[in-house]
Design a protein around this motif. Structure first.
Motif, PDB file in Angstrom:
ATOM      1  N   SER A 206      46.508   1.687 -37.119  1.00 14.80           N
ATOM      2  CA  SER A 206      47.583   0.704 -37.263  1.00 14.80           C
ATOM      3  C   SER A 206      48.697   0.989 -36.256  1.00 14.80           C
ATOM      4  CB  SER A 206      48.159   0.771 -38.685  1.00 14.80           C
ATOM      5  OG  SER A 206      47.206   0.429 -39.635  1.00 14.80           O
ATOM      6  N   GLY A 207      49.240  -0.098 -35.705  1.00 17.83           N
ATOM      7  CA  GLY A 207      50.342   0.037 -34.754  1.00 17.83           C
ATOM      8  C   GLY A 207      49.920   0.057 -33.305  1.00 17.83           C
ATOM      9  N   MET A 208      48.625   0.286 -33.042  1.00 19.03           N
ATOM     10  CA  MET A 208      48.170   0.242 -31.650  1.00 19.03           C
ATOM     11  C   MET A 208      48.365  -1.166 -31.094  1.00 19.03           C
ATOM     12  SD  MET A 208      44.641   2.496 -31.574  1.00 19.03           S
ATOM     13  CE  MET A 208      44.687   4.287 -31.512  1.00 19.03           C
ATOM     14  N   ARG A 209      48.702  -1.230 -29.798  1.00 16.64           N
ATOM     15  CA  ARG A 209      49.007  -2.511 -29.149  1.00 16.64           C
ATOM     16  C   ARG A 209      47.805  -2.974 -28.335  1.00 16.64           C
ATOM     17  NH1 ARG A 209      53.781  -5.122 -27.956  1.00 16.64           N
ATOM     18  NH2 ARG A 209      53.859  -6.387 -26.053  1.00 16.64           N
ATOM     19  N   VAL A 210      47.282  -4.157 -28.657  1.00 18.23           N
ATOM     20  CA  VAL A 210      46.099  -4.689 -27.987  1.00 18.23           C
ATOM     21  C   VAL A 210      46.397  -4.977 -26.518  1.00 18.23           C
ATOM     22  CG1 VAL A 210      44.445  -6.600 -27.951  1.00 18.23           C
ATOM     23  CG2 VAL A 210      45.221  -5.661 -30.136  1.00 18.23           C
ATOM     24  N   GLY A 211      45.533  -4.447 -25.634  1.00 15.80           N
ATOM     25  CA  GLY A 211      45.764  -4.587 -24.195  1.00 15.80           C
ATOM     26  C   GLY A 211      45.050  -5.772 -23.579  1.00 15.80           C
TER      27      GLY A 211
END
Length: 360
Positions: A12-17
């Motif tokens: 959770s919290g990872m930013r989609v690239g």
């Protein structure tokens, strides 16, 4: 910078690239979105294996290293290992068996944790394991049995019984002299005949316990070295004469034995093990349905694992075509390079790496 994560390693919290697309090339999750647990669970249910994540560049950091070991998993594994060791010792040395001790091992929390999908496969390979290889092997087979039972859609009771059969499948080796089990090099004919008795030894030991009433467990332990073409032991059974549990455990036993370090042999690449399993399927030794299902599902579970490469590099599996039994993965090296091992036949996976080997 963009880094590739196996879906199983997303947090959770990872930013989609980059946009995450569905099977019809429609955008599921757009670039710049911060992932939630609900989004990740949704991705796990789809044929999506890897996602680009936007991260700040950090020099010298190995991508994906932060999730190599899961403390709660490791602690649970070590607790179950210790309990299984006590149970084995009591049964082998004093003929004692306490059903309550087995129930403690089979506590729902333990095997919900230990047979937790892709995490289970990565963790049993990532951990450095001291102590008895025999008990580690039985625990690994029990964990794989929990996964296999879920993949087959077994009832809760059958799942439970298959795990127990996996945990005890090699207990009979405690009656085989250690110098034979740990011998470097080839066994003599007489030594191999002694090793082959372990399935019967295990059956005989368990027949003195309350497990004797459960023929699924008993036949699984006795028959895990039988082969569908009649070439196995101890009774040379063929095809339908071998129990369902015996056929399944034969596959799990071979996989873990070949993919793990033993006193007399170094661990092999899981893809070499898959090739061996598939050859045995084609030769009529292993059950086709169970063997192909195991290989396909385990391939999916290997996404995100770190592997050693034959050119000396370390790489993390980021994609694997599960539609082909003999498919080879795309890996991302520690330096960020992507290598399609299906195209680069000059480079091979040599083994799955432990966490210490990745960081070393």
């Amino acid at each position: 910078m963009l880094k590739v994560y196996a879906v199983e390693n997303l947090r959770s919290g990872m930013r989609v690239g980059r946009d995450i697309m569905d099977e019809n090339d429609q955008i599921l999750i757009g670039t710049g979105t911060n992932l939630t647990k609900e989004m990740i669970y949704g991705l796990l249910d789809r044929p999506i294996f890897a996602v680009y994540i936007e991260e700040e560049e950090t020099h010298g950091e190995i991508p994906g290293k932060e999730h190599l070991l899961d403390d709660s998993y490791t602690n649970c594994y070590n607790e179950v290992y210790d309990k299984l060791s006590v149970l084995f010792t009591g049964l082998a040395e004093r003929g004692e068996f306490n059903a309550a001790d087995l129930q403690s091992i089979m506590d729902e929390k333990n095997f919900t944790e230990l047979s937790d999908g892709a995490k289970a496969v990565s963790q049993i390979h990532n951990m450095e394991q001291s102590g008895s290889y025999l008990i580690h092997h039985c625990l690994h087979v029990g964990i794989l049995a929990g996964l296999m039972a879920k993949w087959l859609g077994m009832s809760v009771l059958d799942q439970y019984n298959l795990v127990i059969a996996g945990l005890f499948l090699d207990i009979g080796k405690l009656r085989v002299p250690r110098e034979i089990l740990e011998k470097q090099g080839s066994l003599t004919d007489s030594e191999f005949e002694m090793v082959k008795k372990h399935a019967q030894f295990g059956y005989d030991m368990l027949s003195q316990t309350t497990m004797n009433a459960n023929q699924d467990i008993m036949q699984g332990v006795l028959q895990h070295h039988e082969r569908c073409d009649g070439s196995g032991y101890p009774n040379g059974l063929k095809g339908d004469k071998i129990s369902k549990f015996g056929k399944i455990l034969a596959i799990l036993d071979i996989y873990d034995a070949m993919a793990s370090d033993r006193v007399f042999a170094k661990r092999k690449s899981p893809f070499d093990v898959f090739s061996t399993l598939y050859d045995d399927i084609l030769d009529g030794k292993l059950d086709t349905e169970y063997g192909v299902l195991f290989i396909k599902h385990l391939c999916h579970a290997l996404n995100g694992n770190w592997v050693g490469l034959s050119n000396g590099d370390k790489g993390r599996i980021v994609y694997l075509d599960e539609s082909r039994v003999r498919s080879l993965p795309v890996v991302q090296t520690a330096g960020g390079e992507f290598i399609d091992l299906g195209q680069r036949r000059d480079i091979k996976v040599t083994c799955i790496l432990t966490a210490n080997e990745v960081m070393g």
